[in-house]
Design a protein around this motif. Structure first.
Motif, PDB file in Angstrom:
ATOM      1  N   MET A  18       0.840  -1.195   0.000  1.00 38.51           N
ATOM      2  CA  MET A  18       0.000   0.000   0.000  1.00 38.51           C
ATOM      3  C   MET A  18       0.872   1.240   0.000  1.00 38.51           C
ATOM      4  SD  MET A  18      -3.182  -0.883  -0.107  1.00 38.51           S
ATOM      5  CE  MET A  18      -4.025   0.603   0.292  1.00 38.51           C
ATOM      6  N   LYS A  19       0.316   2.287  -0.540  1.00 42.57           N
ATOM      7  CA  LYS A  19       1.011   3.557  -0.523  1.00 42.57           C
ATOM      8  C   LYS A  19       0.131   4.602   0.149  1.00 42.57           C
ATOM      9  CE  LYS A  19      -0.446   4.896  -5.164  1.00 42.57           C
ATOM     10  NZ  LYS A  19      -0.027   5.284  -6.497  1.00 42.57           N
ATOM     11  N   GLN A  20       0.809   5.557   0.776  1.00 42.04           N
ATOM     12  CA  GLN A  20       0.098   6.604   1.507  1.00 42.04           C
ATOM     13  C   GLN A  20       0.675   7.957   1.089  1.00 42.04           C
ATOM     14  OE1 GLN A  20       0.336   6.251   5.769  1.00 42.04           O
ATOM     15  NE2 GLN A  20      -0.341   8.339   6.086  1.00 42.04           N
ATOM     16  N   ALA A  21      -0.207   8.893   0.782  1.00 45.13           N
ATOM     17  CA  ALA A  21       0.225  10.241   0.422  1.00 45.13           C
ATOM     18  C   ALA A  21       0.674  10.992   1.674  1.00 45.13           C
ATOM     19  CB  ALA A  21      -0.903  11.000  -0.260  1.00 45.13           C
ATOM     20  N   ILE A  22       1.742  11.762   1.524  1.00 41.95           N
ATOM     21  CA  ILE A  22       2.245  12.635   2.586  1.00 41.95           C
ATOM     22  C   ILE A  22       2.034  14.063   2.108  1.00 41.95           C
ATOM     23  CG2 ILE A  22       4.255  13.304   3.956  1.00 41.95           C
ATOM     24  CD1 ILE A  22       3.483  10.325   4.296  1.00 41.95           C
ATOM     25  N   GLU A  23       1.385  14.880   2.926  1.00 39.69           N
ATOM     26  CA  GLU A  23       1.132  16.268   2.553  1.00 39.69           C
ATOM     27  C   GLU A  23       1.289  17.170   3.760  1.00 39.69           C
ATOM     28  OE1 GLU A  23      -2.358  17.092   0.267  1.00 39.69           O
ATOM     29  OE2 GLU A  23      -2.313  15.118  -0.682  1.00 39.69           O
ATOM     30  N   THR A  24       1.810  18.356   3.517  1.00 44.00           N
ATOM     31  CA  THR A  24       1.933  19.378   4.550  1.00 44.00           C
ATOM     32  C   THR A  24       1.707  20.746   3.927  1.00 44.00           C
ATOM     33  OG1 THR A  24       3.373  20.396   6.206  1.00 44.00           O
ATOM     34  CG2 THR A  24       4.458  19.481   4.262  1.00 44.00           C
ATOM     35  N   GLN A  25       1.146  21.648   4.703  1.00 45.91           N
ATOM     36  CA  GLN A  25       0.973  23.018   4.236  1.00 45.91           C
ATOM     37  C   GLN A  25       2.258  23.822   4.373  1.00 45.91           C
ATOM     38  OE1 GLN A  25      -2.488  24.814   5.987  1.00 45.91           O
ATOM     39  NE2 GLN A  25      -3.862  23.318   5.087  1.00 45.91           N
ATOM     40  N   GLN A  26       3.298  23.221   4.975  1.00 45.18           N
ATOM     41  CA  GLN A  26       4.581  23.901   5.121  1.00 45.18           C
ATOM     42  C   GLN A  26       5.454  23.755   3.876  1.00 45.18           C
ATOM     43  OE1 GLN A  26       5.812  22.160   8.952  1.00 45.18           O
ATOM     44  NE2 GLN A  26       5.670  24.253   9.737  1.00 45.18           N
ATOM     45  N   ALA A  27       4.904  23.130   2.854  1.00 45.45           N
ATOM     46  CA  ALA A  27       5.562  23.026   1.552  1.00 45.45           C
ATOM     47  C   ALA A  27       4.509  23.367   0.500  1.00 45.45           C
ATOM     48  CB  ALA A  27       6.121  21.623   1.341  1.00 45.45           C
ATOM     49  N   PRO A  28       4.945  23.786  -0.680  1.00 40.23           N
ATOM     50  CA  PRO A  28       3.963  24.151  -1.704  1.00 40.23           C
ATOM     51  C   PRO A  28       3.095  22.965  -2.108  1.00 40.23           C
ATOM     52  CG  PRO A  28       6.227  24.569  -2.462  1.00 40.23           C
ATOM     53  CD  PRO A  28       6.309  23.949  -1.126  1.00 40.23           C
TER      54      PRO A  28
END
Length: 125
Positions: A1-11
């Motif tokens: 399985m794959k999981q998306a990593i997201e943060t508002q501290q990067a564009p």
């Protein structure tokens, strides 16, 4: 399985891709342009400031994934002008400690949004 990593501290991604994907304990960070996430604009200054912004964006994504720069095993640096290599390398060295990750650094014809630098990485937890 794959999981998306997201943060508002990067564009945010500017296309149909994730900031990063984690799969099996490996983090694949998409190419980071030198965009300041607070303004949506390129960092001000020359290649040193642009490189610092790209690497800072990468650092924030890795932190969101529970990693840091010491977890990075491979980077790819894309430059619009290989004459920027020495100055990029100075800033790059500020972000990594020995043992340094493997790295490719290549000049490309153009980068998204007319950027001068884009950096991607692979990290292992």
């Amino acid at each position: 399985m794959k999981q998306a990593i997201e943060t508002q501290q990067a564009p945010a991604a500017i296309g149909p891709y994730s900031q990063a994907i984690e799969a099996g304990g490996t983090i694949y960070v998409s190419g980071q342009l030198p965009i300041n996430p607070a303004t949506g604009q390129f960092a001000e200054g020359g290649i040193k400031e642009l490189t610092r912004q790209s690497l800072t964006n990468m650092q924030h994504i890795l932190q969101q994934a529970g990693c840091d720069m010491q977890h990075v095993v491979k980077t790819s640096v894309f430059l619009a002008d290989m004459n920027d290599f020495a100055e990029m390398n100075e800033v790059y060295a500020e972000f990594f400690k020995a043992p340094f990750p493997a790295r490719s650094a290549v000049a490309v014809k153009t980068l998204p949004k007319g950027a001068r630098v884009e950096i991607e990485c692979i990290a292992v937890k």
